[in-house]
Design a protein around this motif. Sequence first.
Motif, PDB file in Angstrom:
ATOM      1  N   SER A 129     -63.102  57.697 -16.048  1.00 33.40           N
ATOM      2  CA  SER A 129     -64.032  58.266 -15.074  1.00 33.40           C
ATOM      3  C   SER A 129     -65.455  58.424 -15.585  1.00 33.40           C
ATOM      4  O   SER A 129     -66.386  58.449 -14.792  1.00 33.40           O
ATOM      5  CB  SER A 129     -63.515  59.627 -14.600  1.00 33.40           C
ATOM      6  OG  SER A 129     -62.265  59.475 -13.983  1.00 33.40           O
ATOM      7  N   THR A 130     -65.638  58.576 -16.896  1.00 33.15           N
ATOM      8  CA  THR A 130     -66.993  58.744 -17.419  1.00 33.15           C
ATOM      9  C   THR A 130     -67.236  57.786 -18.569  1.00 33.15           C
ATOM     10  O   THR A 130     -66.296  57.307 -19.208  1.00 33.15           O
ATOM     11  CB  THR A 130     -67.234  60.185 -17.931  1.00 33.15           C
ATOM     12  OG1 THR A 130     -66.467  60.388 -19.117  1.00 33.15           O
ATOM     13  CG2 THR A 130     -66.857  61.228 -16.892  1.00 33.15           C
ATOM     14  N   ASP A 131     -68.508  57.536 -18.839  1.00 28.64           N
ATOM     15  CA  ASP A 131     -68.878  56.656 -19.954  1.00 28.64           C
ATOM     16  C   ASP A 131     -68.518  57.264 -21.296  1.00 28.64           C
ATOM     17  O   ASP A 131     -68.433  56.573 -22.298  1.00 28.64           O
ATOM     18  CB  ASP A 131     -70.385  56.369 -19.930  1.00 28.64           C
ATOM     19  CG  ASP A 131     -70.767  55.490 -18.746  1.00 28.64           C
ATOM     20  OD1 ASP A 131     -69.936  54.662 -18.334  1.00 28.64           O
ATOM     21  OD2 ASP A 131     -71.895  55.639 -18.242  1.00 28.64           O
ATOM     22  N   LYS A 132     -68.314  58.583 -21.331  1.00 34.89           N
ATOM     23  CA  LYS A 132     -67.996  59.267 -22.588  1.00 34.89           C
ATOM     24  C   LYS A 132     -66.513  59.140 -22.966  1.00 34.89           C
ATOM     25  O   LYS A 132     -66.129  59.417 -24.080  1.00 34.89           O
ATOM     26  CB  LYS A 132     -68.383  60.742 -22.485  1.00 34.89           C
ATOM     27  CG  LYS A 132     -69.893  60.955 -22.372  1.00 34.89           C
ATOM     28  CD  LYS A 132     -70.221  62.418 -22.189  1.00 34.89           C
ATOM     29  CE  LYS A 132     -71.702  62.656 -22.111  1.00 34.89           C
ATOM     30  NZ  LYS A 132     -72.301  62.301 -20.846  1.00 34.89           N
ATOM     31  N   GLN A 133     -65.676  58.742 -22.003  1.00 35.41           N
ATOM     32  CA  GLN A 133     -64.257  58.566 -22.281  1.00 35.41           C
ATOM     33  C   GLN A 133     -64.003  57.185 -22.882  1.00 35.41           C
ATOM     34  O   GLN A 133     -64.814  56.284 -22.740  1.00 35.41           O
ATOM     35  CB  GLN A 133     -63.447  58.755 -20.994  1.00 35.41           C
ATOM     36  CG  GLN A 133     -63.493  60.182 -20.460  1.00 35.41           C
ATOM     37  CD  GLN A 133     -62.849  60.287 -19.089  1.00 35.41           C
ATOM     38  OE1 GLN A 133     -63.153  59.519 -18.196  1.00 35.41           O
ATOM     39  NE2 GLN A 133     -61.961  61.257 -18.943  1.00 35.41           N
ATOM     40  N   ASP A 134     -62.868  57.047 -23.533  1.00 41.07           N
ATOM     41  CA  ASP A 134     -62.560  55.814 -24.268  1.00 41.07           C
ATOM     42  C   ASP A 134     -61.418  55.042 -23.599  1.00 41.07           C
ATOM     43  O   ASP A 134     -60.414  55.627 -23.194  1.00 41.07           O
ATOM     44  CB  ASP A 134     -62.174  56.193 -25.698  1.00 41.07           C
ATOM     45  CG  ASP A 134     -62.123  55.002 -26.631  1.00 41.07           C
ATOM     46  OD1 ASP A 134     -62.354  53.868 -26.178  1.00 41.07           O
ATOM     47  OD2 ASP A 134     -61.854  55.225 -27.818  1.00 41.07           O
ATOM     48  N   LEU A 135     -61.592  53.742 -23.501  1.00 42.60           N
ATOM     49  CA  LEU A 135     -60.585  52.861 -22.892  1.00 42.60           C
ATOM     50  C   LEU A 135     -59.563  52.346 -23.892  1.00 42.60           C
ATOM     51  O   LEU A 135     -58.599  51.691 -23.511  1.00 42.60           O
ATOM     52  CB  LEU A 135     -61.289  51.647 -22.259  1.00 42.60           C
ATOM     53  CG  LEU A 135     -62.075  51.896 -20.986  1.00 42.60           C
ATOM     54  CD1 LEU A 135     -63.041  50.745 -20.735  1.00 42.60           C
ATOM     55  CD2 LEU A 135     -61.137  52.057 -19.811  1.00 42.60           C
ATOM     56  N   THR A 136     -59.742  52.630 -25.178  1.00 38.31           N
ATOM     57  CA  THR A 136     -58.917  52.033 -26.231  1.00 38.31           C
ATOM     58  C   THR A 136     -57.423  52.233 -26.013  1.00 38.31           C
ATOM     59  O   THR A 136     -56.642  51.287 -26.134  1.00 38.31           O
ATOM     60  CB  THR A 136     -59.337  52.581 -27.611  1.00 38.31           C
ATOM     61  OG1 THR A 136     -60.738  52.358 -27.773  1.00 38.31           O
ATOM     62  CG2 THR A 136     -58.586  51.884 -28.727  1.00 38.31           C
ATOM     63  N   ALA A 137     -57.003  53.458 -25.711  1.00 40.97           N
ATOM     64  CA  ALA A 137     -55.565  53.726 -25.547  1.00 40.97           C
ATOM     65  C   ALA A 137     -54.975  52.891 -24.410  1.00 40.97           C
ATOM     66  O   ALA A 137     -53.886  52.317 -24.555  1.00 40.97           O
ATOM     67  CB  ALA A 137     -55.329  55.209 -25.291  1.00 40.97           C
ATOM     68  N   GLN A 138     -55.684  52.792 -23.294  1.00 46.64           N
ATOM     69  CA  GLN A 138     -55.184  51.991 -22.177  1.00 46.64           C
ATOM     70  C   GLN A 138     -55.132  50.510 -22.543  1.00 46.64           C
ATOM     71  O   GLN A 138     -54.158  49.820 -22.227  1.00 46.64           O
ATOM     72  CB  GLN A 138     -56.087  52.158 -20.948  1.00 46.64           C
ATOM     73  CG  GLN A 138     -55.939  53.495 -20.244  1.00 46.64           C
ATOM     74  CD  GLN A 138     -56.871  53.571 -19.056  1.00 46.64           C
ATOM     75  OE1 GLN A 138     -56.708  52.807 -18.105  1.00 46.64           O
ATOM     76  NE2 GLN A 138     -57.837  54.465 -19.116  1.00 46.64           N
ATOM     77  N   ILE A 139     -56.175  50.026 -23.202  1.00 46.40           N
ATOM     78  CA  ILE A 139     -56.207  48.607 -23.583  1.00 46.40           C
ATOM     79  C   ILE A 139     -55.075  48.296 -24.556  1.00 46.40           C
ATOM     80  O   ILE A 139     -54.375  47.292 -24.399  1.00 46.40           O
ATOM     81  CB  ILE A 139     -57.588  48.233 -24.161  1.00 46.40           C
ATOM     82  CG1 ILE A 139     -58.624  48.275 -23.030  1.00 46.40           C
ATOM     83  CG2 ILE A 139     -57.552  46.868 -24.830  1.00 46.40           C
ATOM     84  CD1 ILE A 139     -60.062  48.145 -23.470  1.00 46.40           C
ATOM     85  N   ASN A 140     -54.860  49.185 -25.534  1.00 47.63           N
ATOM     86  CA  ASN A 140     -53.754  48.986 -26.485  1.00 47.63           C
ATOM     87  C   ASN A 140     -52.414  48.964 -25.764  1.00 47.63           C
ATOM     88  O   ASN A 140     -51.535  48.155 -26.084  1.00 47.63           O
ATOM     89  CB  ASN A 140     -53.763  50.070 -27.556  1.00 47.63           C
ATOM     90  CG  ASN A 140     -54.920  49.908 -28.529  1.00 47.63           C
ATOM     91  OD1 ASN A 140     -55.542  48.856 -28.612  1.00 47.63           O
ATOM     92  ND2 ASN A 140     -55.224  50.971 -29.250  1.00 47.63           N
ATOM     93  N   GLU A 141     -52.252  49.851 -24.789  1.00 45.55           N
ATOM     94  CA  GLU A 141     -50.988  49.891 -24.044  1.00 45.55           C
ATOM     95  C   GLU A 141     -50.813  48.631 -23.198  1.00 45.55           C
ATOM     96  O   GLU A 141     -49.708  48.084 -23.101  1.00 45.55           O
ATOM     97  CB  GLU A 141     -50.915  51.142 -23.168  1.00 45.55           C
ATOM     98  CG  GLU A 141     -49.532  51.379 -22.608  1.00 45.55           C
ATOM     99  CD  GLU A 141     -49.372  52.706 -21.892  1.00 45.55           C
ATOM    100  OE1 GLU A 141     -48.423  52.819 -21.092  1.00 45.55           O
ATOM    101  OE2 GLU A 141     -50.187  53.628 -22.118  1.00 45.55           O
ATOM    102  N   LEU A 142     -51.900  48.145 -22.595  1.00 48.12           N
ATOM    103  CA  LEU A 142     -51.818  46.904 -21.809  1.00 48.12           C
ATOM    104  C   LEU A 142     -51.421  45.725 -22.694  1.00 48.12           C
ATOM    105  O   LEU A 142     -50.598  44.902 -22.300  1.00 48.12           O
ATOM    106  CB  LEU A 142     -53.154  46.632 -21.107  1.00 48.12           C
ATOM    107  CG  LEU A 142     -53.497  47.568 -19.945  1.00 48.12           C
ATOM    108  CD1 LEU A 142     -54.954  47.386 -19.519  1.00 48.12           C
ATOM    109  CD2 LEU A 142     -52.556  47.357 -18.765  1.00 48.12           C
TER     110      LEU A 142
END
Length: 193
Positions: free
Chosen positions: A9-22
């Motif tokens: 939802s925000t630029d301050k959050q990290d996508l890494t965990a979702q990308i790793n899970e994908l």
Amino acid sequence: MKIGYARVSTDKQDLTAQINELVALGVDPKHIYNDPGYTGTNRQRPGLDQALAAASHPGAEFVVTKLDRLARSIRDAKDIADQLVANGAVLQIGRSAYDPNDAMGKMMFNIMATFAEFEADLIRQRTKEGMAVAKARGRLKGKKPKLPANQEKRLVELHATGEHSITELAEDFGVSRATVHRAVQRARSHPSR
């Protein structure tokens, strides 16, 4: 082919965990689309549009880690799932595939979508309550004016002469036309300022 989608939802959050899970779910990193800084209630997301386009053929698998990463409303979740199914693609949520022809799968999808929407509603409600408390304590002042008071006063005076258009004033003061309109409206609402 598996197409992955991740969102925060925000630029301050990290996508890494979702990308790793994908990736762990079998999605090639080249086929992961994402939307950092977009809420799930916003349907206009460039990463989502690209992912849906990439999965718009029979046999494609559209993969998200959780349903709330895809949508935060029942209607959006259903519309996106229906679009995928109409294109012959499969929606995979975590390790489960959504099957619109399976009564149990359909029910679980609707329950997950309901919880995602409920959670979004709770976030909105908490934000509203927090803002009300901050305002009551004098900590919520609103946006800073675009122009200092003396410049806004001069802008309003120039507008009142009728010799300058809104566009000219906006250019001269380095602000948007909307800012000029708001300044003029404030002056009309509070002529004593």
